[in-house]
Design a protein around this motif. Structure first.
Motif, PDB file in Angstrom:
ATOM      1  N   UNK A 192      27.546   3.140   1.205  1.00  0.00           N
ATOM      2  CA  UNK A 192      27.933   4.206   0.416  1.00  0.00           C
ATOM      3  C   UNK A 192      27.507   5.620   0.898  1.00  0.00           C
ATOM      4  N   UNK A 193      27.369   5.710   2.104  1.00  0.00           N
ATOM      5  CA  UNK A 193      27.036   7.003   3.046  1.00  0.00           C
ATOM      6  C   UNK A 193      27.963   7.942   2.615  1.00  0.00           C
ATOM      7  N   UNK A 194      29.507   7.727   2.970  1.00  0.00           N
ATOM      8  CA  UNK A 194      30.490   8.509   2.855  1.00  0.00           C
ATOM      9  C   UNK A 194      30.239   9.162   1.218  1.00  0.00           C
ATOM     10  N   UNK A 195      30.176   8.156   0.208  1.00  0.00           N
ATOM     11  CA  UNK A 195      30.296   8.644  -1.027  1.00  0.00           C
ATOM     12  C   UNK A 195      29.144   9.507  -1.372  1.00  0.00           C
ATOM     13  N   UNK A 196      27.731   9.457  -0.789  1.00  0.00           N
ATOM     14  CA  UNK A 196      26.758  10.131  -0.742  1.00  0.00           C
ATOM     15  C   UNK A 196      26.968  11.544  -0.595  1.00  0.00           C
ATOM     16  N   UNK A 197      27.866  11.842   0.577  1.00  0.00           N
ATOM     17  CA  UNK A 197      28.342  13.108   1.158  1.00  0.00           C
ATOM     18  C   UNK A 197      29.017  13.890  -0.019  1.00  0.00           C
ATOM     19  N   UNK A 198      29.667  13.241  -0.682  1.00  0.00           N
ATOM     20  CA  UNK A 198      30.384  13.928  -1.881  1.00  0.00           C
ATOM     21  C   UNK A 198      29.423  14.278  -3.068  1.00  0.00           C
ATOM     22  N   UNK A 199      28.648  13.344  -2.999  1.00  0.00           N
ATOM     23  CA  UNK A 199      27.600  13.652  -4.082  1.00  0.00           C
ATOM     24  C   UNK A 199      26.892  14.995  -3.869  1.00  0.00           C
ATOM     25  N   UNK A 200      26.552  15.143  -2.330  1.00  0.00           N
ATOM     26  CA  UNK A 200      25.865  16.435  -1.957  1.00  0.00           C
ATOM     27  C   UNK A 200      26.804  17.586  -2.091  1.00  0.00           C
ATOM     28  N   UNK A 201      27.919  17.467  -1.917  1.00  0.00           N
ATOM     29  CA  UNK A 201      28.913  18.598  -2.351  1.00  0.00           C
ATOM     30  C   UNK A 201      29.060  18.836  -3.843  1.00  0.00           C
ATOM     31  N   UNK A 202      29.114  18.171  -4.487  1.00  0.00           N
ATOM     32  CA  UNK A 202      28.864  18.412  -5.976  1.00  0.00           C
ATOM     33  C   UNK A 202      27.544  18.699  -6.443  1.00  0.00           C
ATOM     34  N   UNK A 203      26.718  18.596  -5.524  1.00  0.00           N
ATOM     35  CA  UNK A 203      25.170  18.971  -5.813  1.00  0.00           C
ATOM     36  C   UNK A 203      25.069  20.624  -5.436  1.00  0.00           C
TER      37      UNK A 203
END
Length: 313
Positions: A192-203
């Protein structure tokens, strides 16, 4: 085996906040009292703002939305904890978990933006009082509140759909008291590392930028207050702004620490502890800090009580 027999192939198991021991009853009682107080405080504030014409201003309009978000948020999470504890079960359906994730992200994201809007309102009121009516008109406050809801919903739709699309390994045991994205990602059978990058953007969008805006607003407010001649006005302003910042830090701090760390750094106990700040504690403190210490709200409360007393007589 016991955990596996409690659930169907698509259900999740929430380990919750407390185990089945004598101490858990104390924690449950405290949680239940906090839940009742939170709903009562926020509902009372919404009622006062609706009933008293003196509170029909942009700042209280935004506060009413904050209170409504807090009621929904604490109900979305704490009610499930309460019902599971009373029923002796720990299961939550796939649809129930998805709804909890969706509503939680909507309200958390919306509240982050709304708190930034409220800090902007205070900045304009204190630093540019002569331009307040123009910069914070009714249409602007409606736009800020509506934007907070809509952007929060859009962000939540994307993340909920993406997270629930991942395959989850058996047994589906979530070591948390509600369905939260970091806890769900630990159950994923795929990378899920790619998705976690999206979470960082939302953060960055929902956490770092609003928190920076709030910090800058209050720095400017403190600077303006220091220039006032009245020591009493300075004292009141510092007291109010300090309490506001404490609540903001209590909300954003644990939120940022939870959502902007890699999955490998998360521990269940730490995540539960941090989540309590932005899901349980701050919703109960917001009405007290932002409103019930305010003389306008206290006056509105006295007026309502007086009118009811005279009506009965």
């Amino acid at each position: 085996m016991i955990l596996e027999n409690q659930t169907s192939s698509t259900d999740f198991i929430l380990l919750g906040l407390f185990s089945s021991s004598h101490t858990s009853l104390v924690f449950f009682s405290s949680l239940f009292i906090i839940f009742i107080l939170t709903v009562t405080e926020n509902a009372l504030l919404i009622f006062l703002i609706h009933r008293d014409s003196c509170l029909h201003s942009p700042v209280y309009f935004l506060l009413s939305h904050l209170s409504f978000m807090d009621i929904l948020h604490v109900s979305n999470i704490v009610l499930k904890v309460i019902t599971n504890f009373l029923s002796g079960t720990r299961t939550i359906s796939f649809a129930g978990c998805g709804f909890q994730v969706f509503l939680s992200l909507t309200l958390l994201g919306g509240e982050c933006l709304l708190l930034a809007a409220m800090s902007y309102d205070r900045y304009v009121a204190i630093c540019h009082p002569l331009r307040y009516a123009m910069l914070m008109s009714d249409s602007v406050s409606v736009l800020l509140a509506t934007g907070s809801w809509l952007v929060g919903i859009l962000n939540s739709i994307v993340h909920t759909a993406y997270v629930l699309h991942f395959p989850f390994c058996e047994p589906r045991v979530i070591d948390h008291y509600f369905c939260e994205i970091p806890a769900l990602l630990k159950l994923s059978c795929v990378d899920t590392s790619h998705y976690e990058q999206g979470v960082d953007v939302s953060g960055i969008i929902f956490l770092l930028i609003p928190f920076s805006m709030i910090s800058v607003s209050y720095v400017k407010i403190f600077h303006t207050v220091l220039q006032t001649k009245s020591s009493e006005a300075r004292r009141k302003s510092f007291s109010t702004c300090s309490f506001h910042m404490v609540v903001v830090v209590m909300y954003y701090g644990p939120f940022i620490f939870t959502y902007m760390r890699p999955k490998s750094y998360h521990t269940p106990g730490q995540d539960k502890f941090l989540a309590m700040f932005y899901t349980i504690l701050t919703p109960s403190l917001n009405p007290v800090i932002y409103s019930f210490r305010n003389k306008d709200v206290l006056k509105a409360m006295k007026n309502i009580l007086k009118s009811n007393f005279h009506h009965k007589n």
